[in-house]
Design an enzyme around this catalytic site. Structure first.
Site, short mmCIF file in Angstrom:
data_model
loop_
_atom_site.label_atom_id
_atom_site.label_comp_id
_atom_site.label_asym_id
_atom_site.label_seq_id
_atom_site.Cartn_x
_atom_site.Cartn_y
_atom_site.Cartn_z
CB SER A 74 -14.76 0.88 0.52
OG SER A 74 -14.40 -0.47 0.60
CG HIS A 108 -2.00 -0.94 1.29
ND1 HIS A 108 -2.92 -1.04 0.28
CD2 HIS A 108 -2.35 -1.86 2.21
CE1 HIS A 108 -3.80 -1.99 0.59
NE2 HIS A 108 -3.48 -2.50 1.75
P1 A3P Z 1 -16.89 -2.05 -1.21
O1 A3P Z 1 -16.56 -1.86 0.24
O2 A3P Z 1 -17.25 -0.78 -1.90
O3 A3P Z 1 -17.87 -3.12 -1.46
P2 A3P Z 1 -9.60 -3.79 -1.19
O4 A3P Z 1 -9.57 -5.09 -1.89
O5 A3P Z 1 -8.62 -2.80 -1.75
O6 A3P Z 1 -9.55 -3.93 0.27
O7 A3P Z 1 -11.00 -3.12 -1.57
C1 A3P Z 1 -12.20 -3.69 -1.11
C2 A3P Z 1 -13.32 -3.26 -2.02
O8 A3P Z 1 -13.27 -4.02 -3.23
C3 A3P Z 1 -14.67 -3.54 -1.40
O9 A3P Z 1 -15.54 -2.54 -1.95
C4 A3P Z 1 -14.98 -4.93 -1.93
O10 A3P Z 1 -16.34 -5.26 -1.93
C5 A3P Z 1 -14.43 -4.84 -3.35
N1 A3P Z 1 -14.00 -6.14 -3.88
C6 A3P Z 1 -13.39 -7.16 -3.22
N2 A3P Z 1 -13.17 -8.19 -4.03
C7 A3P Z 1 -13.63 -7.83 -5.24
C8 A3P Z 1 -13.69 -8.50 -6.52
N3 A3P Z 1 -13.23 -9.74 -6.66
N4 A3P Z 1 -14.23 -7.83 -7.55
C9 A3P Z 1 -14.71 -6.58 -7.39
N5 A3P Z 1 -14.69 -5.90 -6.23
C10 A3P Z 1 -14.15 -6.52 -5.16
#
Ligand code: A3P
Length: 311
Positions: free
Chosen positions: A146, A114
């Site tokens: 999020s 990150h």
């Molecule tokens: P939301 O909280 O808006 O639903 P990260 O992976 O960077 O932690 O980000 C998490 C965000 O990506 C969350 O968004 C989650 O639902 C979404 N997310 C996780 N896996 C995903 C996937 N395979 N495809 C699309 N979005 C995904």
């Protein structure tokens, strides 16, 4: 300055959680990239899990994943690709880095961080280093919502009240979030991707949602594993998208679990999967909050080619 109950430190303009300082310092000073390493980069909640899943699926599309232990059919994406700034000093990651391959049987190594571009290990950024970076960015309003869900979940307890959306927006706009400020973070990667497109691929969550096939093909080509332009290629793209999809991953028993990640026990495996929509912020932000973020976005991005329309 605190993030929930945890102290934060500012280094070279960016904020970091106290508990990660040692790991970050060790990663920055000790990490030695290999020439074919792929470093995935993101600010939290901008699509990290999806990016990891996509890269893993692209690389392993010819494997019989159903049969393998180290696969997205059975594992949380974060257990396949470790986050350097969180777990660099763990024995598992050190072993991982020494071993021939990071995931199963195929080079290159995939790693994730990150950290902002300017804080990456010098050995990664240097002109002589041929390791590649893939960055995923997301619109600031969906990111803030999020983050609000995620950090309240992992830092929340019966005695710690949840952070309100108002104060989440306040922190976000003031730049005080882990690895923030958000805008400086995204602009650094964007600029580097313009300067060295062969080194840095810049993806947007919204574009991946809007035109997944096109951008997965772009990603695969960048990784040196292009899909064929025939029907077989199209079918492979579809398979990769299905294997990496939120709906499929969310339904795996392992990802429904409130058990923590082995390398970051306070983070439940289930916490990475929520709605995954574009524009879901409308259900959470007041018009005033949204307006405040929009103004800031315009102001922060005005000197870059990355514009408000990009998000
Ligand atoms: P939301 O909280 O808006 O639903 P990260 O992976 O960077 O932690 O980000 C998490 C965000 O990506 C969350 O968004 C989650 O639902 C979404 N997310 C996780 N896996 C995903 C996937 N395979 N495809 C699309 N979005 C995904």
């Amino acid at each position: 300055v605190f993030w929930h109950d945890e102290k934060m430190h500012q280094i070279d303009g960016f904020w970091y959680l106290d508990s990660l300082m040692e790991s970050i310092a060790a990663f920055r000073s000790q990490f030695q990239p290999r020439t074919d390493d792929i470093l995935l980069t993101s600010i939290p909640k901008t699509g990290t899990t999806w990016l990891i899943a996509l890269c893993h699926s692209i690389l392993h599309r010819h494997d019989n994943e159903e049969e393998e232990e180290d696969s997205l059919m059975k594992m949380n994406p974060h257990e396949l690709v470790p986050t350097m700034d969180i777990s660099y000093l763990t024995d598992q990651v050190q072993e991982h880095l020494k071993s021939d391959h990071t995931t199963t049987t195929t080079s290159p190594r995939f790693l994730h961080t990150h950290l902002p571009y300017s804080c990456l290990p010098e050995a990664v950024r240097s002109a002589g280093s041929s390791c590649k970076l893939v960055h995923v960015a997301r619109n600031p309003k969906d990111t803030v919502v999020s983050m609000w869900h995620f950090y309240n979940k992992i830092f929340g307890s019966e005695t710690t009240p949840d952070v309100t959306m108002e104060s989440a927006v306040e922190g976000f706009c003031g730049g005080v979030i882990p690895y923030g400020p958000f805008y400086e973070h995204v602009v650094e990667y964007w600029e580097e991707s313009r300067r060295r497109p062969e080194k840095v691929l810049f993806l947007k969550y919204e574009e991946l949602c809007r035109a997944p096939n096109e951008h997965v093909r772009r990603l695969a080509s960048f990784l040196g594993k292009p899909f064929g332009s025939d029907e077989d290629g199209d079918a492979e793209v579809e398979k990769v998208l299905w294997r990496s999809s939120l709906n499929r991953l969310k339904e795996l028993e392992v990802n429904k679990s409130d058990e923590g990640l082995e390398l970051a026990p306070i983070i439940p495996k289930s916490s990475f999967f929520r709605k995954g929509t574009v524009g879901g912020w409308k259900n959470y932000l007041t018009p005033q909050m949204a307006h405040r973020i929009d103004l800031l976005t315009e102001q922060k991005l005005q000197d870059t080619i990355l514009s408000l329309d990009d998000f």
